[in-house]
Structure formats: structure tokens, C-alpha cells
Design a protein around this motif. Structure first.
Motif, PDB file in Angstrom:
ATOM      1  N   ASP A   1      66.693  34.306  53.763  1.00 42.26           N
ATOM      2  CA  ASP A   1      65.572  35.099  54.272  1.00 42.26           C
ATOM      3  C   ASP A   1      64.314  34.244  54.371  1.00 42.26           C
ATOM      4  OD1 ASP A   1      67.214  37.329  54.247  1.00 42.26           O
ATOM      5  OD2 ASP A   1      66.618  37.880  52.215  1.00 42.26           O
ATOM      6  N   VAL A   2      63.569  34.379  55.486  1.00 40.17           N
ATOM      7  CA  VAL A   2      62.368  33.561  55.670  1.00 40.17           C
ATOM      8  C   VAL A   2      61.167  34.128  54.930  1.00 40.17           C
ATOM      9  CG1 VAL A   2      63.132  32.718  57.894  1.00 40.17           C
ATOM     10  CG2 VAL A   2      61.731  34.772  57.796  1.00 40.17           C
ATOM     11  N   GLY A   3      61.199  35.415  54.578  1.00 42.80           N
ATOM     12  CA  GLY A   3      60.044  36.025  53.931  1.00 42.80           C
ATOM     13  C   GLY A   3      59.004  36.468  54.947  1.00 42.80           C
ATOM     14  N   PHE A   4      58.077  37.306  54.497  1.00 39.45           N
ATOM     15  CA  PHE A   4      57.050  37.838  55.398  1.00 39.45           C
ATOM     16  C   PHE A   4      55.667  37.756  54.782  1.00 39.45           C
ATOM     17  CE2 PHE A   4      61.022  39.532  56.851  1.00 39.45           C
ATOM     18  CZ  PHE A   4      60.906  39.509  58.228  1.00 39.45           C
ATOM     19  N   GLY A   5      55.466  36.761  53.925  1.00 40.82           N
ATOM     20  CA  GLY A   5      54.168  36.515  53.329  1.00 40.82           C
ATOM     21  C   GLY A   5      54.151  35.136  52.714  1.00 40.82           C
ATOM     22  N   ASN A   6      52.993  34.730  52.184  1.00 39.01           N
ATOM     23  CA  ASN A   6      52.909  33.394  51.580  1.00 39.01           C
ATOM     24  C   ASN A   6      53.352  33.398  50.115  1.00 39.01           C
ATOM     25  OD1 ASN A   6      50.783  34.654  50.343  1.00 39.01           O
ATOM     26  ND2 ASN A   6      49.215  33.240  51.091  1.00 39.01           N
ATOM     27  N   SER A   7      53.850  34.547  49.654  1.00 37.85           N
ATOM     28  CA  SER A   7      54.468  34.618  48.336  1.00 37.85           C
ATOM     29  C   SER A   7      55.522  35.718  48.366  1.00 37.85           C
ATOM     30  CB  SER A   7      53.431  34.899  47.247  1.00 37.85           C
ATOM     31  OG  SER A   7      52.909  36.205  47.382  1.00 37.85           O
ATOM     32  N   GLN A   8      56.426  35.649  47.404  1.00 39.49           N
ATOM     33  CA  GLN A   8      57.442  36.687  47.305  1.00 39.49           C
ATOM     34  C   GLN A   8      57.949  36.744  45.874  1.00 39.49           C
ATOM     35  OE1 GLN A   8      61.315  36.463  49.534  1.00 39.49           O
ATOM     36  NE2 GLN A   8      60.629  38.405  50.428  1.00 39.49           N
ATOM     37  N   ALA A   9      58.208  37.953  45.384  1.00 42.60           N
ATOM     38  CA  ALA A   9      58.765  38.149  44.052  1.00 42.60           C
ATOM     39  C   ALA A   9      59.946  39.094  44.152  1.00 42.60           C
ATOM     40  CB  ALA A   9      57.716  38.716  43.100  1.00 42.60           C
TER      41      ALA A   9
END
Length: 324
Positions: free
Chosen positions: A306-314
Motif C-alpha cells: 500500500d502506498v498510503g495516503f498521508g505523510n505518516s501512517q499507524a
């Protein structure tokens, strides 16, 4: 078979949070067949057929139409080592993944493909088709090599893959290094193609029966047929495994990628933890959690998929694994 319930923020098209069932959080789910035939004189015929699948919905885990998308090979094994032909994992995967404290994990490890930032994943070759692969173990030394046929008319290099590996283990110390090259497909037969080169170094040290440390490094370079600037990055990881009891263990790992040759680098970093409890030799319960952060407001994702949709992820996953 492995499944879990995951909570993840900064996910999906809206960038909101999601609670979902995931498959293969600690290890990907798979089913297969393998066997040997004694041919005499220390020589054996061997085969392995292995399919990866998603436990949450029963679908194939991989490209559509690949029945045995993980492994489908046949070969020979003896005092010289083992040689197989067909589809299998790359030499780099075989030699380096044992040094990942998270251990072949889809959640949450970046060793196979780091960062997942903006669709760019500077990782290692994993599954390879049309492969001939050798591995031998000799008095603590481990040697490996592979070649994947490109099968393009008029060029033996177009779309081909090759790699070599050297490992050593003696007492509490273990080391491994690998080199591999993956050639892309030329737009015009006989023309230029992308070339991806990776070099890995990894080490492990068993301090005591209950504590082990692992370190690793990857040099990544992708030279583009277009003549554009090379894609470059250096990737590092380090972590430890501590067993409170034979059944209860805690794993902590840090993954960091230093991207280069970019106007705006993401340089993502991820902190990952897993607590695992063995109900038996075949059944585990686990809780995993991770936090990832990218610089310069670039996207980042915890999962290698997954590429993510923000500059951080938890994210947090509670799961169960059973081996049969």
C-alpha cells in the motif's frame, strides 16, 4: 494460514481510517506439496508446488491465473547441494530474509520493498519465473546463485534476472551478502532496457538463547533506458528478538530508506513491534503495531503493498496463525 483484524489510519481514497480483516499479516497464507525420491548414492529428486492465497476472501495472492504463484519447481539434491528449475524465490530472498527480525512479514516489514512511497518501492527481487537456482552448504558456508531466463527472441539479456549469494554461520554469528540484477523489457527488440541492481549485507548475533540482534543494508540502483537520472537509495534495518519464555516473544525493528537523486526525498522510516504467544508448536496468537513517517510531506505506507495516503501512517493488527 494466517489472518488478523487491522486498524489503519490514513488509508483508502479518502485518507480516512479503516478497520479490516487482513490475510497473511505475520506470514502470507499458502498451501502446497513437496516431496523427495531417493535415487541412491546420496542423490534425491525433489519437487515443490506452492500456492499463496488470501484467507479473508479465498482469492489468489498474486497474479491472476497463477495456480502455483509462489513456487513450482523440480530438481536434484545431493552432496553438491540443491539445484531446481521452474519458479522459486530469488537467491537474495533466500539469503537475506532470515535476517529480518519480523520474519517474512507482510505487516509490518519493508525488507522486500521499502517505504511504498508514491508507488516507488526500491526492493529486492522475490519470486522469479523461468529460473535455475543453486544452493549448497559447506561447513558453515552457504553458496547460492540463480538465473532467470528472459525468453525474448534475439536477446539473452532482455528481461533476464541473475544473482549470487554468500552466507556464513558459526556459533552465535551469522552473515550474508548478495548481488543481483534485474533487466527490464526493451520497448524495441534489441533496444535499451531498464537495469535494476541491488547489493545486500546482513548480520545476526545470538547474544543468549533468549536474545538475538539483526542488522541489514541494501544498495539499490535502477538505471533507466530513457536516460533519465538513476533511481538510487540506501536502505537500513535493525532489530532484536527477545523471548520472555519459550512461548512468549517480543520483536522490535526499525526500517529506514535514504532516497537519492530526487528533488524532494521522502526518506521514510518505520518503527515496528510484534508480541507473539505460541499456543502450541503449530498455532500462534500475535499483536503487531507500526508507525511510519516520510519527510517533505511525501506519501508513506506501512505495508509493502500500500502506498498510503498521508505523510505518516499507524496501524495495529491482532491475529492468529496456524501451520498444518
Amino acid at each position: 494460514i494466517d489472518t488478523g483484524i487491522e486498524y489503519l489510519n490514513n488509508a483508502g481514497a479518502t485518507g480516512g481510517s479503516v478497520t479490516r480483516m487482513s490475510s497473511g499479516a505475520m506470514n502470507t497464507s499458502r498451501i502446497g506439496f513437496r516431496g523427495t525420491e531417493d535415487l541412491g548414492g546420496g542423490l534425491k529428486a525433489i519437487f515443490q508446488l506452492e500456492n499463496g492465497f488470501k484467507l479473508d476472501n479465498g482469492s489468489f495472492d498474486g497474479d491472476a491465473g497463477q495456480l502455483f504463484n509462489r513456487q513450482s519447481n523440480v530438481g536434484l539434491e545431493g552432496g553438491f547441494g540443491r539445484i531446481v528449475a521452474g519458479r522459486s524465490f530469488s537467491t537474495t530472498y533466500d539469503f537475506i530474509l532470515p535476517f529480518d527480525p519480523m520474519g517474512y512479514s507482510a505487516q509490518y516489514s519493508w525488507v522486500t520493498s521499502a517505504g511504498a512511497t508514491g508507488g516507488r518501492k526500491d526492493g529486492m527481487p522475490t519470486g522469479v519465473s523461468n529460473l535455475i537456482k543453486y544452493q549448497g552448504d559447506f561447513g558453515g558456508f552457504k553458496l547460492g546463485a540463480m538465473y532467470g531466463f528472459g525468453e525474448v527472441a534475439g536477446s539473452v539479456n532482455d528481461s533476464s534476472k541473475y544473482g549470487v549469494g554468500l552466507g556464513y554461520g558459526n556459533g552465535p554469528f551469522s552473515l550474508a551478502t548478495t548481488y543481483d540484477r534485474v533487466n527490464g523489457t526493451a520497448a524495441v527488440p534489441g533496444g535499451s532496457f531498464d537495469k535494476t541492481t541491488t547489493v545486500h549485507l546482513a548480520a545476526g548475533y545470538q547474544v543468549m538463547e533468549s536474545l538475538k540482534f539483526n542488522l541489514g543494508y541494501r544498495y539499490f540502483k535502477k538505471s533507466l533506458a530513457s536516460g533519465a537520472t538513476d533511481l538510487r537509495s540506501d536502505f537500513y534495518w535493525g532489530g532484536a528478538t527477545y523471548k520472555f519464555t519459550p512461548a512468549l516473544s517480543l520483536i522490535g525493528t526499525v526500517y529506514y530508506q535514504n532516497q537519492k537523486n530526487l528533488v524532494t526525498d521522502a526518506d521514510p522510516i518505520m518503527y515496528s513491534l510484534r508480541l507473539k504467544y505460541a499456543l502450541s508448536k503449530r498455532t500462534d496468537l500475535y499483536a503487531s503495531g507500526a508507525y511510519a513517517k516520510a519527510k517533505n510531506n511525501q506519501l508513506v505506507g506501512l505495508s509493502r503493498d500500500d502506498v498510503g495516503f498521508g505523510n505518516s501512517q499507524a496501524g495495529v493488527t491482532l491475529g492468529m496463525q496456524h501451520r498444518f
